[in-house]
Motif scaffolding. Structure first.
Motif, PDB file in Angstrom:
ATOM      1  N   HIS A  87      -2.731  14.065  -5.049  1.00 20.55           N
ATOM      2  CA  HIS A  87      -3.721  13.389  -4.481  1.00 20.55           C
ATOM      3  C   HIS A  87      -3.957  13.226  -3.516  1.00 20.55           C
ATOM      4  O   HIS A  87      -4.681  14.442  -3.468  1.00 20.55           O
ATOM      5  N   SER A 117      -0.378   2.564   1.667  1.00 20.24           N
ATOM      6  CA  SER A 117      -0.787   2.150   2.443  1.00 20.24           C
ATOM      7  C   SER A 117      -2.111   3.730   3.603  1.00 20.24           C
ATOM      8  O   SER A 117      -3.288   3.318   3.182  1.00 20.24           O
ATOM      9  N   GLU A 138      -3.050   5.642   2.105  1.00 18.33           N
ATOM     10  CA  GLU A 138      -3.664   6.947   0.851  1.00 18.33           C
ATOM     11  C   GLU A 138      -4.727   5.903   0.674  1.00 18.33           C
ATOM     12  O   GLU A 138      -5.926   6.170   0.207  1.00 18.33           O
ATOM     13  N   ASN A 139      -4.774   4.485   1.069  1.00 16.37           N
ATOM     14  CA  ASN A 139      -5.613   3.638  -0.162  1.00 16.37           C
ATOM     15  C   ASN A 139      -5.991   2.820   1.204  1.00 16.37           C
ATOM     16  O   ASN A 139      -6.456   1.137   0.954  1.00 16.37           O
ATOM     17  N   TYR A 175      -8.952   0.179  -0.171  1.00  9.86           N
ATOM     18  CA  TYR A 175      -9.342   0.968  -1.365  1.00  9.86           C
ATOM     19  C   TYR A 175      -8.740   1.825  -1.687  1.00  9.86           C
ATOM     20  O   TYR A 175      -8.777   3.132  -2.650  1.00  9.86           O
ATOM     21  N   VAL A 176      -8.634   0.143  -3.528  1.00  6.78           N
ATOM     22  CA  VAL A 176      -8.302   0.987  -4.153  1.00  6.78           C
ATOM     23  C   VAL A 176      -8.563   0.994  -5.152  1.00  6.78           C
ATOM     24  O   VAL A 176      -9.784  -0.517  -5.441  1.00  6.78           O
ATOM     25  N   TYR A 177      -8.746   2.167  -5.700  1.00  8.38           N
ATOM     26  CA  TYR A 177     -10.140   1.975  -7.474  1.00  8.38           C
ATOM     27  C   TYR A 177      -9.221   2.146  -8.027  1.00  8.38           C
ATOM     28  O   TYR A 177      -8.202   3.126  -8.995  1.00  8.38           O
ATOM     29  N   ASN A 179      -5.276   2.890  -8.774  1.00  8.51           N
ATOM     30  CA  ASN A 179      -4.384   4.392  -8.814  1.00  8.51           C
ATOM     31  C   ASN A 179      -4.118   3.879  -7.520  1.00  8.51           C
ATOM     32  O   ASN A 179      -5.185   4.230  -6.667  1.00  8.51           O
ATOM     33  N   ILE A 180      -3.019   2.878  -6.962  1.00  6.01           N
ATOM     34  CA  ILE A 180      -2.514   2.554  -5.515  1.00  6.01           C
ATOM     35  C   ILE A 180      -2.122   4.059  -4.757  1.00  6.01           C
ATOM     36  O   ILE A 180      -2.389   4.465  -3.626  1.00  6.01           O
ATOM     37  N   ASN A 237      -3.344   7.354  -5.230  1.00  2.43           N
ATOM     38  CA  ASN A 237      -4.896   8.308  -5.119  1.00  2.43           C
ATOM     39  C   ASN A 237      -3.758   9.680  -6.395  1.00  2.43           C
ATOM     40  O   ASN A 237      -4.493  10.147  -5.579  1.00  2.43           O
ATOM     41  N   HIS A 275     -13.824  10.471  -9.065  1.00  8.32           N
ATOM     42  CA  HIS A 275     -13.347  10.072  -7.455  1.00  8.32           C
ATOM     43  C   HIS A 275     -15.054   9.610  -6.733  1.00  8.32           C
ATOM     44  O   HIS A 275     -14.942   8.832  -6.170  1.00  8.32           O
ATOM     45  N   TYR A 319      -9.359  11.354 -10.569  1.00 10.30           N
ATOM     46  CA  TYR A 319      -7.738  10.401 -10.055  1.00 10.30           C
ATOM     47  C   TYR A 319      -7.407   9.881 -10.917  1.00 10.30           C
ATOM     48  O   TYR A 319      -8.564   8.983 -12.010  1.00 10.30           O
TER      49      TYR A 319
END
Length: 199
Positions: A29, A90, A92-93, A98-100, A103-104, A106, A120, A128
């Motif tokens: 990630h 947390s 990471e996102n 900022y989760v997209y 994908n918690i 990344n 991304h 991702y």
């Protein structure tokens, strides 16, 4: 003249062969690209999805990670393991903001041509994985962590310093180690307090 034609045909064949290669990121990630692999995909290309924001609350992250651990490992996680996962995700996102595409963690696509992903950074790439549900994204996250045995050990003992080193050794992120482990340690201690309040 025959030699020139043959050379042109060989070059054309080479271009066709090269066009069948696709570059994508390994199952790791971070905000920066990590390891890249070259693979030949079958005629069925991976599905490319548009980037969609799928934020999740900090408390929901605990619940999702705990339920996912049961599916992936077959048992409930220790409090230290769950808190470390919450802290790392947390980090990471942005604490779930900022989760997209669900994908918690990344994480990037692995060596399969049938996995869904999104870019991304848009036209600049950095693929991702894309998931239909946050549960599927959490399951994929735990499977990645499961493969990094030294990280699992650090998660179990609740040692953010060792966890950061372990994740680095498994190529999970490319950020500087010192910065990552300080942030992970801070979030871990925050997560301990948050989990106690929830319980």
């Amino acid at each position: 003249m025959g030699f020139i034609v043959s050379a042109m045909l060989w070059a054309s064949s080479l271009m066709v062969n090269l066009s069948t290669f696709q570059i994508h990121k390994g199952e790791v990630h971070s905000p920066c690209p990590t390891s890249y692999h070259v693979h030949i995909f079958s005629s069925k290309r991976p599905n490319v999805h548009r980037k969609v924001a799928t934020p999740i609350s900090q408390d929901q992250l605990f619940d999702v990670l705990e339920a996912s651990h049961v599916r992936v490992f077959g048992n409930l996680p220790k409090a230290s393991k769950l808190t470390m996962a919450w802290a790392q995700v947390s980090l990471e996102n942005g604490r779930g903001k900022y989760v997209y595409n669900n994908n918690i963690g990344n994480i990037g696509p692995i060596k399969k041509s049938d996995q869904d992903f999104y870019n991304h950074l848009g036209n600049r790439g950095y693929p991702y994985r894309s998931f239909q549900t946050v549960e599927a994204g959490a399951d994929a996250y735990w499977r990645v962590i499961k493969k990094c045995r030294v990280a699992i050990q650090a998660f179990d003992t609740g040692d953010p310093w060792q966890a950061a080193r372990a994740l680095k050794s498994c190529n999970y992120y490319m950020a500087p180690l010192e910065e990552y482990k300080k942030s992970l340690a801070s979030l871990y201690h925050e997560g301990v307090k948050r989990l106690h309040k929830v319980n």
